[in-house]
Scaffold this motif. Sequence first.
Motif, short mmCIF file in Angstrom:
data_model
loop_
_atom_site.label_atom_id
_atom_site.label_comp_id
_atom_site.label_asym_id
_atom_site.label_seq_id
_atom_site.Cartn_x
_atom_site.Cartn_y
_atom_site.Cartn_z
N UNK A 245 0.75 -1.35 0.32
CA UNK A 245 -0.03 0.20 0.23
C UNK A 245 1.03 1.68 0.32
N UNK A 246 0.09 2.78 -0.61
CA UNK A 246 0.93 3.75 -1.00
C UNK A 246 1.95 3.68 0.67
N UNK A 266 -1.90 -5.24 -16.67
CA UNK A 266 -1.84 -4.70 -17.54
C UNK A 266 -0.91 -3.35 -17.57
N UNK A 362 -3.65 4.31 -22.41
CA UNK A 362 -3.69 3.00 -21.32
C UNK A 362 -4.31 2.14 -22.03
N UNK A 370 -7.73 -2.41 -16.20
CA UNK A 370 -7.62 -1.56 -16.66
C UNK A 370 -6.09 -0.75 -15.95
N UNK A 371 -5.59 0.19 -16.66
CA UNK A 371 -4.40 0.33 -15.58
C UNK A 371 -4.89 1.42 -15.74
N UNK A 372 -3.76 1.93 -13.58
CA UNK A 372 -4.92 3.05 -12.82
C UNK A 372 -4.58 4.09 -13.56
N UNK A 373 -5.27 5.61 -13.23
CA UNK A 373 -5.06 6.82 -13.45
C UNK A 373 -4.14 7.42 -13.84
N UNK A 374 -3.33 7.07 -12.37
CA UNK A 374 -2.42 8.34 -11.57
C UNK A 374 -0.96 7.27 -10.61
N UNK A 377 -1.44 6.88 -5.48
CA UNK A 377 -2.19 5.91 -5.19
C UNK A 377 -1.89 4.69 -5.48
N UNK A 378 -0.52 4.12 -6.51
CA UNK A 378 -0.36 3.05 -6.39
C UNK A 378 1.32 2.83 -5.93
N UNK A 385 5.76 -2.37 -10.47
CA UNK A 385 4.14 -2.49 -10.52
C UNK A 385 3.69 -1.26 -11.38
N UNK A 389 -1.45 5.20 -16.30
CA UNK A 389 -1.69 5.52 -17.59
C UNK A 389 0.03 6.27 -17.68
#
Lengths: 391, 391
Positions: A245-246, A266, A362, A370-374, A377-378, A385, A389
């Motif tokens: 987790x971040x 992905x 993406x 799908x790929x996460x936007x930003x 958060x990852x 990992x 996008x």
Amino acid sequence: DDVKKQQSVVSSDPYSSDPERHPVLHVNSLKPFNAEPPPEILSDSFITPSPFFFKRNHLPVPQVDPASYRLQVEGLPGGALTLSLQDLKTRFPKHTVTATLQCAGNRRSEMNKVKQVKGLNWGIAAISNATWSGARLRDVLQAAGYRADVAQWARHVQFEGLDKDVTGTTYGASIPLNKAVSEDGDVLLAYEMNGEDLPADHGFPVRVVVPGTVGARNVKWLGRIMVSAEESGSHWQQNDYKGFSPGTDWDTVDFKSAPAIQELPVQSAITAPADGAAVDRSAETLTVKGYAWSGGGREVVRVDVSLDGGKTWQAARLRGGEEEQQHGPRPAPPPGRAWAWKLWELEAPLPPDAQRMEIVCKAVDNSYNMQPDSVPPIWNLRGVLSNAWHR
Amino acid sequence: DDVKKQQSVVSSDPYSSDPERHPVLHVNSLKPFNAEPPPEILSDSFITPSPFFFKRNHLPVPQVDPASYRLQVEGLPGGALTLSLQDLKTRFPKHTVTATLQCAGNRRSEMNKVKQVKGLNWGIAAISNATWSGARLRDVLQAAGYRADVAQWARHVQFEGLDKDVTGTTYGASIPLNKAVSEDGDVLLAYEMNGEDLPADHGFPVRVVVPGTVGARNVKWLGRIMVSAEESGSHWQQNDYKGFSPGTDWDTVDFKSAPAIQELPVQSAITAPADGAAVDRSAETLTVKGYAWSGGGREVVRVDVSLDGGKTWQAARLRGGEEEQQHGPRPAPPPGRAWAWKLWELEAPLPPDAQRMEIVCKAVDNSYNMQPDSVPPIWNLRGVLSNAWHR
Ligand SMILES: [Mo]
Ligand SMILES: [Mo]
């Protein structure tokens, strides 16, 4: 005399016998050698030529004599099996798989921009695609006595490399047993890459190729295989190559709480135009290129591209392999066995009044992941990992 | 007399023989019946009691006499096989699987808030978890003559329901052959749900349960199975239940360009506190609950929860099944066979000065796939695959 010779070897640079490398590679670490090609090279060809294929070594490259090379296979009821390179090539059918390998740390530099992480500062090119040939791990395990009832106690197949640190500790990793023995898993003990003997940097004479699985489990310079109830006890399996987790930092991290990375999520990235490149305003169209891939044999089914930072999207054209021009499009891979990436391309009208364009991509795989936007958060302390996008 | 009776049946409401339903369900459509439970009920128990399990019917519920029920199995070299319910129960081992089913349209209402989509306006509860028992599809196909060489020409297993529209068209769908015949696929011809005969709304007397796969392929009131080179030609396989780019609209959509949804992407949602609920400011801690699940047998390994709209995150506690208290924690499912959801919980100190808290959750599966951050970039005209962070 022997003792003297040994001492001289020990005191010399263990990296001095590393092979030569192509000068175009961007080097992230020299000892051990870690390097990636310029991103544009990746989208030049479906198969990445071996000299440009990203190199990710954890330790010095071992020099292995192919004539005296022996592979040990252990942990099965039949007792230990020892195979020479010749045995691997002649006693088992030769199987060929085109598979993309990706480092867990690919695109780590984007996480570093959010907050410092620990690891090599990879760009977007710690990923490449090659054709691998060798014996199926499944066939070798069966020759060593693997039968269905082994699965009642065994859960993992461990691999040990012949690469060692100064204390004699070898590189090691493991994969789940069901991946190793499945007919559809396509796990190889590869002795060829792109139709030639494996290059030294890619594991000569034998490496494991685990399609759909993070690079770190594709053990190079393979020395030993062990069927086991336990995962590999190696540092890289237990205390590295895991996601958190971040909110987790080095003071609170419990490596036992997360699973070892196996299948990767992905991924996609833009290889051209290069980041910050100037685009010719007089041109009417812009061509955007990139790669897309997903772990676990999940086929990439769509890549969305935005020229306005993610407000509007259009689907890119998924390119076939190089053979497309000559032999027509490739047949779709069987479900769950899409091991190779898709290169993609979008030719789009240039937005007429854009001073600065933010190109974003993406990908979507056939499980519709799908790929996460930003990135924030990852974000994770090891910087693995990194698949937000790409912009 | 028979003709008269038939006419009277034809002219009457085809939904008049639909079963009774629990009054607590939130009804999205009465004819056909589509309904979901209040979200809080989902996190009350690992196994969703059948009356509360979401109902998703495409057509009227057929009334099937179990004594005269026959299942046709076609397309295999052995010729057609006809099985009675008794045959299914006695000629094949009874196999039990706990599996979560999710409608492709779960959480569609969040997409509707971005821009109108076509479909039932599902909230977050078109997902439920049950224990299913029946014959393995694999065993039945083998009894009907399936052998490995069939896979050289066959690619799909088609299912037809006994539910029909006014023109006599039945519900239909298909799944990839390798999922159907794999030992690890756990595909069932289920005749029991939660230890009892299947309820009428869930496919009495026999339905397909395809663990890890979108609800729409889990065909209820199963009448016919066909092994085939082709996917089902049904409307629901060909021209529905597919994902598209947010830029695709009804004027430009080409249903042939996208694959039929099979495995679903990683998903999670907050079931408590309810959206907009007031939180007691005098309490020191807040308990957040929810579910998380991923398709394809990928186990959920982490759920991150944020109380500040996604700025900071903490990992939730993954609850075991109900048996946890009585029998200790469940053993981890074999890799790739995590068919059941994880319920989760976070007890966190209440932020002292928060006027309004934005609670958000996102799950991670063991391929480290993440949920996308926001809805607009995954918006699609059919409103399927709505799996952005839940807030
Ligand atoms: Mo790696
Ligand atoms: Mo559905």
